[in-house]
Design a protein around this motif. Sequence first.
Motif, PDB file in Angstrom:
ATOM      1  N   LYS A 195       7.187 117.255  80.700  1.00 36.91           N
ATOM      2  CA  LYS A 195       6.279 116.308  81.350  1.00 36.91           C
ATOM      3  C   LYS A 195       5.130 117.077  81.990  1.00 36.91           C
ATOM      4  CE  LYS A 195       7.141 113.879  85.213  1.00 36.91           C
ATOM      5  NZ  LYS A 195       7.831 112.890  86.082  1.00 36.91           N
ATOM      6  N   MET A 196       3.935 116.506  81.877  1.00 36.58           N
ATOM      7  CA  MET A 196       2.751 117.128  82.463  1.00 36.58           C
ATOM      8  C   MET A 196       2.057 116.139  83.377  1.00 36.58           C
ATOM      9  SD  MET A 196       0.122 117.070  79.218  1.00 36.58           S
ATOM     10  CE  MET A 196      -0.124 115.592  78.255  1.00 36.58           C
ATOM     11  N   ALA A 236       5.990 113.640  78.177  1.00 39.78           N
ATOM     12  CA  ALA A 236       5.612 112.519  79.041  1.00 39.78           C
ATOM     13  C   ALA A 236       4.434 112.923  79.920  1.00 39.78           C
ATOM     14  CB  ALA A 236       6.801 112.090  79.900  1.00 39.78           C
ATOM     15  N   ALA A 237       3.799 111.916  80.558  1.00 37.53           N
ATOM     16  CA  ALA A 237       2.633 112.173  81.411  1.00 37.53           C
ATOM     17  C   ALA A 237       2.741 111.380  82.710  1.00 37.53           C
ATOM     18  CB  ALA A 237       1.344 111.816  80.676  1.00 37.53           C
ATOM     19  N   ASP A 238       2.277 111.996  83.792  1.00 40.65           N
ATOM     20  CA  ASP A 238       2.426 111.430  85.138  1.00 40.65           C
ATOM     21  C   ASP A 238       1.169 111.733  85.953  1.00 40.65           C
ATOM     22  OD1 ASP A 238       3.536 110.296  87.410  1.00 40.65           O
ATOM     23  OD2 ASP A 238       4.920 111.949  87.802  1.00 40.65           O
ATOM     24  N   HIS A 239       1.087 111.130  87.149  1.00 43.17           N
ATOM     25  CA  HIS A 239       0.049 111.394  88.154  1.00 43.17           C
ATOM     26  C   HIS A 239      -1.359 111.095  87.643  1.00 43.17           C
ATOM     27  CE1 HIS A 239       2.650 112.883  91.310  1.00 43.17           C
ATOM     28  NE2 HIS A 239       3.298 113.599  90.410  1.00 43.17           N
ATOM     29  N   ILE A 292       4.170 106.989  79.874  1.00 41.70           N
ATOM     30  CA  ILE A 292       3.150 107.186  80.902  1.00 41.70           C
ATOM     31  C   ILE A 292       3.713 106.570  82.182  1.00 41.70           C
ATOM     32  CG2 ILE A 292       1.118 107.426  79.444  1.00 41.70           C
ATOM     33  CD1 ILE A 292       0.653 104.444  79.612  1.00 41.70           C
ATOM     34  N   GLU A 293       3.622 107.329  83.268  1.00 40.30           N
ATOM     35  CA  GLU A 293       4.442 107.070  84.461  1.00 40.30           C
ATOM     36  C   GLU A 293       3.603 106.692  85.684  1.00 40.30           C
ATOM     37  OE1 GLU A 293       7.332 109.860  87.281  1.00 40.30           O
ATOM     38  OE2 GLU A 293       7.153 110.299  85.152  1.00 40.30           O
ATOM     39  N   THR A 319       5.969 102.607  78.912  1.00 39.45           N
ATOM     40  CA  THR A 319       5.601 102.629  80.326  1.00 39.45           C
ATOM     41  C   THR A 319       6.834 102.892  81.167  1.00 39.45           C
ATOM     42  OG1 THR A 319       5.827 100.222  80.324  1.00 39.45           O
ATOM     43  CG2 THR A 319       3.596 101.122  80.098  1.00 39.45           C
ATOM     44  N   CYS A 320       6.631 103.520  82.328  1.00 45.02           N
ATOM     45  CA  CYS A 320       7.759 104.035  83.108  1.00 45.02           C
ATOM     46  C   CYS A 320       7.429 103.991  84.591  1.00 45.02           C
ATOM     47  CB  CYS A 320       8.031 105.469  82.661  1.00 45.02           C
ATOM     48  SG  CYS A 320       9.193 106.402  83.676  1.00 45.02           S
TER      49      CYS A 320
END
Length: 427
Positions: A163-164, A225-228, A252-253, A275-276
């Motif tokens: 995850k990035m 995955a991707a966050d922030h 996408i979080e 989506t998460c």
Amino acid sequence: MSATQTPVLSEENVSTGSRPSQLRITDLKIANLVGVPFRSSIIRLETNQGLVGYGEVRDGASAAYALMLKSRIVGENPCNLDKIFRKIKQFGFHGRQGGGVCGIEMALMDLAGKAYGVPAYALIGGQFRDKVRCYADTPSEQTASAMGQRLVGRRELGYTMLKMDIGINLLKDIPGTVIAHEGALADYDTMHPFTGIQVTQKGVETLAAYVAEVRSIVGYDIALAADHFGHIALDSCIRIGRALEPYTLAWIEDLIPWQFTDQWRQLTEAVAVPTCTGEDVYLTENFKPLLDAGAIRVVHPDPATSGGIAETKRLGDYAEDKGIAMALHMAASPIATMASVHLAAATHNFLALEHHAADVEFWNELVTGLPGPIIADGYIQVPETPGLGFEGINEELFAQHLDPKAPVLFEDTAFWDGEYANDRLWS
């Protein structure tokens, strides 16, 4: 012995280290650690039989969330897991405010498992798997090249999911990518729909190009995955989500706050990327609006907020009935991590467990009695030993990483012994 003699029962022939029916909590103490990877408060529950149970207050939460519960659990039998949880759950809430209740629940599970001589997963139905897949979180890098290389390093450690962090922090110095009034980009107290921040087409294309380059470096044969993404409103989230569709992200979080069920449903229906959300939601009942509405594709509780081990297992079962996988958010020491391992082992629709401390060199040594490293080739072996599975803590290492504002290891907490209120919620 003759056929007529009655056998004599002797305590010399049986283990009396634990009498579960007579076990009682006698004390609660706290050690406040920093850099594990963030600030965490480690709970130690002591008992009248010498058994000790460990739990962890969520990263960034106050130890007081657990300490205020001391007078409400001392004297209780920790094997009465559901009884105690029902007694204290009213004192938790969303986000970090759930940390005290959840950390105590983990310590209760540790104690009950030790009292009965079984792993914690056995207390919530047994195991579906004997090893737990982890995903490595990786903080943001300003360039895609740097991010890609860091992710490759994670992959070389054996992780099968990564995850990035990406988002508007990458755009703030690029003219024409973000429309925001002065101070808005640094305003983390205003909820996303109310910031007025908009990402322009140039900004959307810049983020998509970033992800494209990362994918070209790390490859398309590993989950990513991707966050922030930042405090941006729904329209910008939809446009970014659509632009990221070609890169087959695992999810996408947290693009918008979890409270806005209808906005999550709109986002999920608008994009072909899973989506998460869920890391800040407390108790299964508060996840139900998202799950019932089909508003997300992956539910992502943090057991240190969602209710601990047993409550989050209930959440996983509910999500499974809705056809939704459950991943676990986690930024903690090995204590809350191992609590999550037992939860993951017992949850059928489990997907992956976050590891946020891949760069913390001493992380594996904080507890004793587990294989080293704890995460091998991207997985944690589910321990068969009682409770959470580790033997104890490394007190010397704990002492080296105490919060300077609370520099005593498991300091006496007698101040909290007399805490009292009429807790009944009805008249």
